[in-house]
Design a protein around this motif. Structure first.
Motif, PDB file in Angstrom:
ATOM      1  N   ILE A  80      53.614  36.112  30.688  1.00 42.17           N
ATOM      2  CA  ILE A  80      52.898  37.577  31.343  1.00 42.17           C
ATOM      3  C   ILE A  80      51.346  37.485  30.237  1.00 42.17           C
ATOM      4  CG2 ILE A  80      51.814  39.294  32.485  1.00 42.17           C
ATOM      5  CD1 ILE A  80      55.044  40.134  34.039  1.00 42.17           C
ATOM      6  N   ALA A  81      51.777  37.468  29.749  1.00 46.19           N
ATOM      7  CA  ALA A  81      50.596  37.745  28.548  1.00 46.19           C
ATOM      8  C   ALA A  81      49.965  36.085  28.531  1.00 46.19           C
ATOM      9  CB  ALA A  81      51.628  37.627  26.931  1.00 46.19           C
ATOM     10  N   GLY A  82      50.228  35.255  28.998  1.00 44.92           N
ATOM     11  CA  GLY A  82      49.569  34.083  29.702  1.00 44.92           C
ATOM     12  C   GLY A  82      48.432  33.911  30.204  1.00 44.92           C
ATOM     13  N   VAL A  83      48.272  35.288  30.803  1.00 46.21           N
ATOM     14  CA  VAL A  83      47.360  35.456  32.077  1.00 46.21           C
ATOM     15  C   VAL A  83      46.212  35.362  31.304  1.00 46.21           C
ATOM     16  CG1 VAL A  83      46.130  37.534  32.991  1.00 46.21           C
ATOM     17  CG2 VAL A  83      48.942  36.629  33.420  1.00 46.21           C
ATOM     18  N   ALA A  84      45.866  36.350  29.805  1.00 46.00           N
ATOM     19  CA  ALA A  84      44.639  36.692  28.527  1.00 46.00           C
ATOM     20  C   ALA A  84      44.020  35.684  29.042  1.00 46.00           C
ATOM     21  CB  ALA A  84      45.082  37.368  27.795  1.00 46.00           C
ATOM     22  N   LYS A  85      44.868  33.883  28.333  1.00 46.58           N
ATOM     23  CA  LYS A  85      44.633  32.632  29.069  1.00 46.58           C
ATOM     24  C   LYS A  85      43.247  32.349  29.759  1.00 46.58           C
ATOM     25  CE  LYS A  85      44.803  29.340  25.909  1.00 46.58           C
ATOM     26  NZ  LYS A  85      45.658  28.423  24.970  1.00 46.58           N
ATOM     27  N   GLN A  86      44.538  32.407  31.410  1.00 43.03           N
ATOM     28  CA  GLN A  86      43.956  32.000  32.325  1.00 43.03           C
ATOM     29  C   GLN A  86      42.627  32.817  32.882  1.00 43.03           C
ATOM     30  OE1 GLN A  86      45.329  29.463  33.030  1.00 43.03           O
ATOM     31  NE2 GLN A  86      46.297  29.597  30.960  1.00 43.03           N
ATOM     32  N   VAL A  87      42.018  33.951  33.330  1.00 45.28           N
ATOM     33  CA  VAL A  87      41.492  35.402  33.514  1.00 45.28           C
ATOM     34  C   VAL A  87      40.491  35.303  32.513  1.00 45.28           C
ATOM     35  CG1 VAL A  87      40.616  37.481  34.150  1.00 45.28           C
ATOM     36  CG2 VAL A  87      43.219  36.298  34.659  1.00 45.28           C
ATOM     37  N   PRO A  88      38.816  33.966  32.990  1.00 44.22           N
ATOM     38  CA  PRO A  88      38.208  34.391  32.510  1.00 44.22           C
ATOM     39  C   PRO A  88      37.601  35.333  31.746  1.00 44.22           C
ATOM     40  CG  PRO A  88      37.385  33.244  35.038  1.00 44.22           C
ATOM     41  CD  PRO A  88      38.679  34.240  34.629  1.00 44.22           C
ATOM     42  N   ALA A  89      36.963  35.486  30.505  1.00 42.84           N
ATOM     43  CA  ALA A  89      36.488  36.503  29.776  1.00 42.84           C
ATOM     44  C   ALA A  89      36.330  37.841  30.014  1.00 42.84           C
ATOM     45  CB  ALA A  89      36.245  36.092  28.381  1.00 42.84           C
ATOM     46  N   GLY A  90      34.976  37.146  30.607  1.00 43.50           N
ATOM     47  CA  GLY A  90      33.578  38.407  31.704  1.00 43.50           C
ATOM     48  C   GLY A  90      34.113  38.769  32.508  1.00 43.50           C
ATOM     49  N   ALA A  91      35.298  38.732  33.980  1.00 47.97           N
ATOM     50  CA  ALA A  91      35.960  38.579  34.726  1.00 47.97           C
ATOM     51  C   ALA A  91      36.189  40.133  34.999  1.00 47.97           C
ATOM     52  CB  ALA A  91      37.105  37.706  35.503  1.00 47.97           C
ATOM     53  N   ARG A  92      35.849  40.192  36.972  1.00 54.67           N
ATOM     54  CA  ARG A  92      35.773  41.090  37.353  1.00 54.67           C
ATOM     55  C   ARG A  92      36.403  41.419  38.071  1.00 54.67           C
ATOM     56  NH1 ARG A  92      31.887  45.180  36.660  1.00 54.67           N
ATOM     57  NH2 ARG A  92      32.160  46.204  39.386  1.00 54.67           N
ATOM     58  N   VAL A  93      37.886  42.192  37.836  1.00 55.46           N
ATOM     59  CA  VAL A  93      39.052  41.282  38.025  1.00 55.46           C
ATOM     60  C   VAL A  93      39.693  42.642  38.802  1.00 55.46           C
ATOM     61  CG1 VAL A  93      42.199  41.225  37.342  1.00 55.46           C
ATOM     62  CG2 VAL A  93      39.749  40.202  36.018  1.00 55.46           C
ATOM     63  N   LEU A  94      40.328  42.482  40.273  1.00 53.59           N
ATOM     64  CA  LEU A  94      41.250  42.911  41.237  1.00 53.59           C
ATOM     65  C   LEU A  94      42.132  42.514  41.189  1.00 53.59           C
ATOM     66  CD1 LEU A  94      41.312  45.230  43.534  1.00 53.59           C
ATOM     67  CD2 LEU A  94      40.979  43.263  45.093  1.00 53.59           C
ATOM     68  N   VAL A  95      44.137  43.986  40.804  1.00 57.29           N
ATOM     69  CA  VAL A  95      44.919  43.504  41.043  1.00 57.29           C
ATOM     70  C   VAL A  95      45.573  43.989  41.803  1.00 57.29           C
ATOM     71  CG1 VAL A  95      46.947  43.699  39.644  1.00 57.29           C
ATOM     72  CG2 VAL A  95      44.962  43.233  38.083  1.00 57.29           C
ATOM     73  N   THR A  96      46.029  43.615  42.789  1.00 59.08           N
ATOM     74  CA  THR A  96      46.598  43.373  43.733  1.00 59.08           C
ATOM     75  C   THR A  96      48.310  43.898  43.282  1.00 59.08           C
ATOM     76  OG1 THR A  96      46.248  41.468  44.508  1.00 59.08           O
ATOM     77  CG2 THR A  96      44.594  42.547  45.434  1.00 59.08           C
ATOM     78  N   TYR A  97      48.669  45.043  44.488  1.00 57.78           N
ATOM     79  CA  TYR A  97      50.023  44.435  44.655  1.00 57.78           C
ATOM     80  C   TYR A  97      50.438  45.095  45.490  1.00 57.78           C
ATOM     81  CZ  TYR A  97      49.191  49.082  42.969  1.00 57.78           C
ATOM     82  OH  TYR A  97      48.534  50.619  42.571  1.00 57.78           O
ATOM     83  N   GLY A  98      51.962  45.303  45.505  1.00 54.34           N
ATOM     84  CA  GLY A  98      52.711  45.820  46.997  1.00 54.34           C
ATOM     85  C   GLY A  98      53.266  47.682  46.763  1.00 54.34           C
ATOM     86  N   GLY A  99      54.467  47.706  47.049  1.00 55.24           N
ATOM     87  CA  GLY A  99      54.597  48.797  47.173  1.00 55.24           C
ATOM     88  C   GLY A  99      54.888  50.230  45.839  1.00 55.24           C
ATOM     89  N   GLY A 100      54.591  49.479  44.672  1.00 57.66           N
ATOM     90  CA  GLY A 100      55.243  49.889  43.354  1.00 57.66           C
ATOM     91  C   GLY A 100      55.820  49.761  42.675  1.00 57.66           C
ATOM     92  N   SER A 101      57.153  49.120  43.330  1.00 57.88           N
ATOM     93  CA  SER A 101      57.973  48.528  42.009  1.00 57.88           C
ATOM     94  C   SER A 101      57.617  47.954  40.932  1.00 57.88           C
ATOM     95  CB  SER A 101      58.779  47.332  42.773  1.00 57.88           C
ATOM     96  OG  SER A 101      58.577  46.291  43.082  1.00 57.88           O
ATOM     97  N   VAL A 102      56.383  46.959  40.408  1.00 57.00           N
ATOM     98  CA  VAL A 102      55.558  46.300  39.689  1.00 57.00           C
ATOM     99  C   VAL A 102      55.229  47.772  38.672  1.00 57.00           C
ATOM    100  CG1 VAL A 102      55.717  44.561  40.827  1.00 57.00           C
ATOM    101  CG2 VAL A 102      53.274  46.141  40.414  1.00 57.00           C
ATOM    102  N   LEU A 103      54.616  49.078  38.997  1.00 59.81           N
ATOM    103  CA  LEU A 103      54.579  49.954  38.415  1.00 59.81           C
ATOM    104  C   LEU A 103      55.715  50.203  37.368  1.00 59.81           C
ATOM    105  CD1 LEU A 103      52.592  51.597  40.740  1.00 59.81           C
ATOM    106  CD2 LEU A 103      51.368  50.166  39.057  1.00 59.81           C
ATOM    107  N   ALA A 104      57.037  50.543  38.723  1.00 58.08           N
ATOM    108  CA  ALA A 104      58.126  51.157  37.610  1.00 58.08           C
ATOM    109  C   ALA A 104      58.748  50.315  37.032  1.00 58.08           C
ATOM    110  CB  ALA A 104      59.221  51.139  38.684  1.00 58.08           C
ATOM    111  N   ASN A 105      58.925  48.739  37.184  1.00 56.02           N
ATOM    112  CA  ASN A 105      59.709  47.677  36.347  1.00 56.02           C
ATOM    113  C   ASN A 105      59.064  47.421  35.042  1.00 56.02           C
ATOM    114  OD1 ASN A 105      57.755  46.051  37.336  1.00 56.02           O
ATOM    115  ND2 ASN A 105      60.172  44.735  38.270  1.00 56.02           N
ATOM    116  N   GLY A 106      57.297  47.770  34.834  1.00 54.60           N
ATOM    117  CA  GLY A 106      56.894  47.424  33.700  1.00 54.60           C
ATOM    118  C   GLY A 106      56.019  45.852  33.368  1.00 54.60           C
TER     119      GLY A 106
END
Lengths: 384, 384
Positions: free
Chosen positions: A19-45
């Motif tokens: 997941i740390a590799g996201v840093a290289k894949q998303v352009p440096a100056g991008a305005r990013v929208l992070v989308t997710y679902g029911g929230g388990s990704v908030l709980a599991n780190g």
């Protein structure tokens, strides 16, 4: 082998810590929208890792994308994306979040009513770039260009696809799956298995590489799936199932071969009428579908019996019966019932399901177009 | 499974009649340089199809790219490309033309001495877009980002790779292979087979999908390769071998697993010293290499014996011996000798070959880095 046009430009970052590799894949100056679902990704780190990778870039987060992602929900994300001048969307979740985010990236720049993208009236001409951090191994959406979007308001469930919505990258870290509920793990294995079958178990066109690949994925799911029920944190088993699920629907299996998808079409209507999970419907329909269509599928059923289930002895009928029984037993072993009654549905609304199939034009399904409503009825009756 | 980063953006247009598809893949206003080799594509009708597809677009043709493409030749194409303001290169040929054209597309815009791209002193920052019309199934170059370039003037043979030189598309029409000389057909099967082995036959990392894919490619080559010797115009066999050869080196097999490549490294030096074809050297080195390294490769050799050659009975030693013997017999059946003496080389220049290995720093080869010059000498001695 049939002719094909294969294009799979998604970069896969696979493994622990990726997941740390996201840093290289998303352009440096991008305005990013992070989308997710029911929230388990908030709980599991997982979201913490995503935020850390995005660093200063993160602009907005949009949660609440539901299973069978809903048009109304997604349109709120489209509006948010436009307001915020979003130029990169990062989907963090499973197939529904990935599917929904494909619609979002197509919808943001679309001039006109985005609903047209789903009905076919409008075409995707451009899309905001998309990345995926996958937290559920099942649909393969992370490495393909298709999506299924529902509109609860009208009862529609529509597919759209465009090369413009291919994820630029997909991060697959098997350790993010350790905390999945058993039901989702099992569903994912069944889903990937049936995706493979729909592209494999048709009729022979002498496509040896594709056949061997499909058999390899099926064997992997059969060997590794049950391990996850015993030990949800088995990294290697998670990794093998995760990669198999992605490979099952990224285009390579289906290139140059006939495809079926009738089990999926019946399954979709069962979900609509009875509310079962997608994979639960597949486990119910597939064994009955194979039994009903043993003649047109005979050659491939025998190949499947031999190469996947090791059935080399006995009559052709016995080997075909054995392969179908083994398929059923595998789903049951994963804890997924193979009859509607297994979910307590003893009087299924067959007429309603068939009416929906007819309304959606699903009257000539399958690799030969010979799965009529009568065949579908027989399959459903056998699946009670 | 090991972590991996997999990116394979080449579009594949596969099948009979697909060369016409070049019309849609090359931008309408492009100034195109068409590159080719010894001229067989002029005789067998492939170039006619390419010219028809390019229509008014064609700007220049550059022929004469030789097997093991030479730096001096390619630099003439770079100069031509610059003079003509080329903004698309279409390679029409086999692996050498594809490899050479990768250097050409990187060389045209390079500021500085293009030789630096091969020595590692310079990096590919940009490249002219490249397409490939493949006329030989062997190297996999049509769907990967690497190339091997020779400089006869200095005796160098160097690898370079960059995501910038990935072909945008590759056209694979199996019927273009019908007129291939037997030797090239057989070499291609051996080349693809050994590419697969180098990524498969190392040590287990529990990568089940990759293992099954590799075994599927090997079985396909074993089943389909010999058919081509009997009937060079067998479309299905050509198609299966062609797709297997591409899949053998497009990145999917090697993702997440250890890799070897020591057979290739020894083979390169045999070509340099004795002038044998690349695949001819692989067929000579591989059986001796496997025999010499049966201990570190034991687990995978046993898996290979069972799954690829059906050897399930007898002692471990017997099964391993059987698998190596079967490999040797397969190459021989394809008409490719597995000893140097098969090419009339009874007194090979082993010292010269080993000196070259040493000069190129190839003193710790293999998945464990334990293939020293002593091991390489033993392998070569066993291969006389």
């Amino acid at each position: 082998m049939n002719n094909f046009n294969l294009y799979v430009p998604t970069r896969v970052l696979f493994g622990q810590g990726q997941i740390a590799g996201v840093a290289k894949q998303v352009p440096a100056g991008a305005r990013v929208l992070v989308t997710y679902g029911g929230g388990s990704v908030l709980a599991n780190g997982v979201m913490d890792q995503v935020r850390a990778a995005l660093g200063e870039r993160i602009v907005a987060e949009f949660g609440g994308i539901e299973p069978n992602p809903d048009y109304a929900t997604l349109m709120r994300a489209v509006t948010l994306g436009r307001e915020q001048g979003i130029d990169f969307v990062l989907a963090v979740g499973g197939g529904s979040v990935a599917d929904g985010s494909k619609f979002i990236v197509a919808g943001i720049p679309y001039e006109g009513d985005p609903w047209d993208l789903l009905t076919g009236k409008g075409k995707v001409k451009t899309a905001v770039p998309l990345g995926v951090v996958l937290t559920l191994a099942a649909t393969g959406s992370e490495m393909n260009s298709g999506a299924v979007i529902s509109r609860r308001e009208t009862g529609d469930k529509l597919f759209f696809g465009s090369e413009k919505v291919f994820p630029r990258f997909a991060v697959l870290d098997p350790s993010t799956l350790f905390s999945l509920p058993v039901r989702q793990t099992a569903n994912g294995v069944v889903d990937a298995f049936v995706h493979t079958i729909e592209q494999y178990l048709t009729y022979p066109v002498n496509a040896k590489v594709q056949d061997r690949m499909a058999e390899g994925l099926l064997l992997t799911l059969i060997e590794e799936g049950p391990k996850l029920l015993e030990n949800p944190s088995d990294y290697d088993a998670r990794a093998n199932v995760m990669w198999a699920a992605t490979m099952a629907l990224n285009g390579y299996l289906g290139a140059g071969v006939p495809q079926d998808w009738s089990t999926h079409m019946l399954g979709h209507e069962i979900t609509a009428v009875h509310g079962l999970d997608h994979a639960q419907t597949l486990a119910i329909v597939l064994p009955a579908m194979l039994a009903a269509r043993r003649e047109p599928k005979r050659a491939k059923l025998l190949q499947y019996a031999e190469r996947v289930w090791g059935l080399r002895e006995g009559s052709e009928e016995a080997r075909i019966d054995g392969a179908i029984a083994a398929t059923r037993a595998f789903f049951e072993r994963m804890g997924v019932p193979t009859q509607l009654s297994g979910h307590g549905i003893r009087e299924p609304r067959l007429d309603a399901i068939l009416a929906k199939l007819e309304a959606h034009g699903m009257t000539k399904l399958g690799e030969h177009g010979d799965v009529t409503l009568d065949t579908s009825r027989a399959v459903l009756e056998a699946a009670v």
